[in-house]
Write a protein that holds these residues in place. Structure first.
Motif, PDB file in Angstrom:
ATOM      1  N   LEU A 182      67.505  -6.904 -10.650  1.00  0.00           N
ATOM      2  CA  LEU A 182      66.376  -7.798 -10.413  1.00  0.00           C
ATOM      3  C   LEU A 182      65.290  -7.493 -11.442  1.00  0.00           C
ATOM      4  N   ASP A 183      64.603  -8.529 -11.870  1.00  0.00           N
ATOM      5  CA  ASP A 183      63.433  -8.338 -12.741  1.00  0.00           C
ATOM      6  C   ASP A 183      62.187  -8.675 -11.948  1.00  0.00           C
ATOM      7  N   MET A 184      61.170  -7.851 -12.122  1.00  0.00           N
ATOM      8  CA  MET A 184      59.962  -8.035 -11.325  1.00  0.00           C
ATOM      9  C   MET A 184      58.727  -7.863 -12.191  1.00  0.00           C
ATOM     10  N   GLU A 196      55.826  -4.556 -15.409  1.00  0.00           N
ATOM     11  CA  GLU A 196      57.148  -5.155 -15.445  1.00  0.00           C
ATOM     12  C   GLU A 196      58.185  -4.084 -15.137  1.00  0.00           C
ATOM     13  N   ARG A 197      59.188  -4.470 -14.355  1.00  0.00           N
ATOM     14  CA  ARG A 197      60.142  -3.454 -13.918  1.00  0.00           C
ATOM     15  C   ARG A 197      61.501  -4.115 -13.707  1.00  0.00           C
ATOM     16  N   ARG A 198      62.556  -3.415 -14.121  1.00  0.00           N
ATOM     17  CA  ARG A 198      63.912  -3.879 -13.818  1.00  0.00           C
ATOM     18  C   ARG A 198      64.503  -2.985 -12.743  1.00  0.00           C
ATOM     19  N   ILE A 199      65.054  -3.599 -11.704  1.00  0.00           N
ATOM     20  CA  ILE A 199      65.608  -2.847 -10.579  1.00  0.00           C
ATOM     21  C   ILE A 199      67.123  -2.998 -10.584  1.00  0.00           C
ATOM     22  N   GLU A 200      67.794  -1.907 -10.889  1.00  0.00           N
ATOM     23  CA  GLU A 200      69.259  -1.924 -10.923  1.00  0.00           C
ATOM     24  C   GLU A 200      69.822  -1.764  -9.508  1.00  0.00           C
ATOM     25  N   ARG A 201      71.107  -2.033  -9.363  1.00  0.00           N
ATOM     26  CA  ARG A 201      71.755  -1.889  -8.057  1.00  0.00           C
ATOM     27  C   ARG A 201      71.589  -0.489  -7.493  1.00  0.00           C
ATOM     28  N   THR A 202      71.559   0.491  -8.382  1.00  0.00           N
ATOM     29  CA  THR A 202      71.489   1.885  -7.928  1.00  0.00           C
ATOM     30  C   THR A 202      70.059   2.425  -7.895  1.00  0.00           C
ATOM     31  N   ASP A 203      69.076   1.573  -8.063  1.00  0.00           N
ATOM     32  CA  ASP A 203      67.678   2.017  -7.982  1.00  0.00           C
ATOM     33  C   ASP A 203      67.461   2.737  -6.644  1.00  0.00           C
ATOM     34  N   LEU A 209      65.860   1.221   0.664  1.00  0.00           N
ATOM     35  CA  LEU A 209      65.280   0.113   1.430  1.00  0.00           C
ATOM     36  C   LEU A 209      66.389  -0.699   2.092  1.00  0.00           C
ATOM     37  N   HIS A 210      67.433  -0.992   1.315  1.00  0.00           N
ATOM     38  CA  HIS A 210      68.556  -1.761   1.845  1.00  0.00           C
ATOM     39  C   HIS A 210      69.213  -1.043   3.032  1.00  0.00           C
ATOM     40  N   ASP A 211      69.437   0.272   2.880  1.00  0.00           N
ATOM     41  CA  ASP A 211      70.083   1.039   3.951  1.00  0.00           C
ATOM     42  C   ASP A 211      69.204   1.096   5.201  1.00  0.00           C
TER      43      ASP A 211
END
Lengths: 240, 240
Positions: A182-184, A196-203, A209-211
């Motif tokens: 994701l780009d934010m 600006e920040r890029r969030i990878e799957r393994t961030d 947060l997902h868990d």
């Protein structure tokens, strides 16, 4: 503003393209354009925008780097989007290809207000307001309930980012056409400078947060009472 | 099976129509048809179905009350839906009216398996399977995440009803085109008898469930950690 990077031309042709485009001139202006829909349409509209757009005959070429207001930027982007669609839609639609595309434009130019616009395929646009303090484009529905419930005009930035990321996480679970990274871009009013920040799957934060959200949802579901009229197998035949 | 009753021809023309149609012949068969999409199409297809459908030339007229299997019922409904669309689509589509419609057919005929089908506008259909043990039609996306997370092949009936109602409650908050009363039919395998229920907006269980879920969601949101990189205003300018 948060955008994913997944694009597809059918499930057997999935790629990653940046869909959040940042204009960052600290002290002068900072804005981002997020895109959804047909990638060839949005890429071409943005390329046209970078070269400069004449809003009407006789006017100067303008770009997002030079336009005097966010409103003018929205007009320019709408114009570019409409022009691209008009030029390619007949050929594409003759092949039953969908040319629809939309954009979010958000940011601030020094001296003006911070604004967020949603630009439609036809070039018209709406502005985000107090009563519905967020806008979405693309695969919006899976992730909308949490934004409707949790976001209001006074939500602090960190809370809004958290809800936005949960919204994306929920959407990614329902549609493989939405995916990391994701780009934010986060902006604070009148700072005229973006984070600006890029969030990878393994961030680590995003994974945690997902868990946590998955566990909290399971707990919330388990805590809800069951329908009293279905409390035992003997009740199954009762007709009301 | 749960269906709402809201239909609209634009937001200025909202009505209530039953969209869950039950065939209940205890001991012989019990099934329900839920409809979505163009109301004139689904109503006409169901009326045609009640009069009886010839699946092909020379075959007897069949109805949902007489067909020998759930699979045959799905074929008959698909045939009726396709026939109606073929007859009215040219006139309606000439006026840019959407004729798409879909149906869920679920139930059991004595001696046969309990089955659930999704029937498309074109008359083709798919059957619900173990791996994705639910099907949705109509305004499906807002309420899908809770079903994806919570429903599996072994979910008890009362739990499934609870999740279905939360799913509808979430959807109704996002789209005014979905609304109470809800109609519900619950079936248990091999009982060949259904429990039919109408749930009004003021149903005590449904209201309580909605309130509890709203509170549980607010608590879950509050319990999630905020992004560490946005923990204070001083962090806003950091670029990663």
């Amino acid at each position: 503003m948060i955008a994913d990077t997944r694009t597809n031309a059918g499930v057997d042709n999935i790629s990653s393209y940046r869909k959040l485009h940042v204009v960052d001139q600290p002290g002068d202006r900072v804005m981002a354009v997020a895109t959804a829909g047909n990638l060839s349409v949005t890429q071409t509209a943005l390329a046209m925008m970078r070269d400069g757009v004449h809003l009407s005959v006789g006017e100067d070429l303008e770009t997002l780097e030079t336009a005097p207001s966010m409103f003018r930027c929205a007009q320019l982007l709408g114009h570019a989007l409409r022009s691209v669609r008009l030029s390619i839609a007949p050929a594409m639609e003759a092949s039953s290809l969908n040319t629809s595309a939309s954009m979010l434009l958000g940011g601030q130019i020094a001296g003006g207000p911070m604004q967020l616009f949603l630009i439609y395929s036809q070039g018209n646009f709406i502005e985000c307001g107090e009563d519905t303090p967020f806008l979405q484009i693309g695969e919006a529905k899976y992730g909308k309930p949490i934004l409707v419930s949790g976001l209001h005009g006074q939500t602090p930035l960190a809370e809004a980012v958290k809800l936005g990321l949960i919204s994306f996480s929920t959407t990614m679970r329902c549609n493989v056409g939405v995916g990391t990274p994701l780009d934010m871009l986060t902006l604070r009013r009148d700072m005229i400078s973006g984070d600006e920040r890029r969030i990878e799957r393994t961030d680590p934060y995003f994974e945690d947060l997902h868990d946590r959200w998955t566990r909290a949802q399971a707990q919330a579901r388990a805590a809800m009472p069951e329908p009293p009229w279905l409390s035992g197998p003997g009740m199954a035949r009762r007709r009301v």
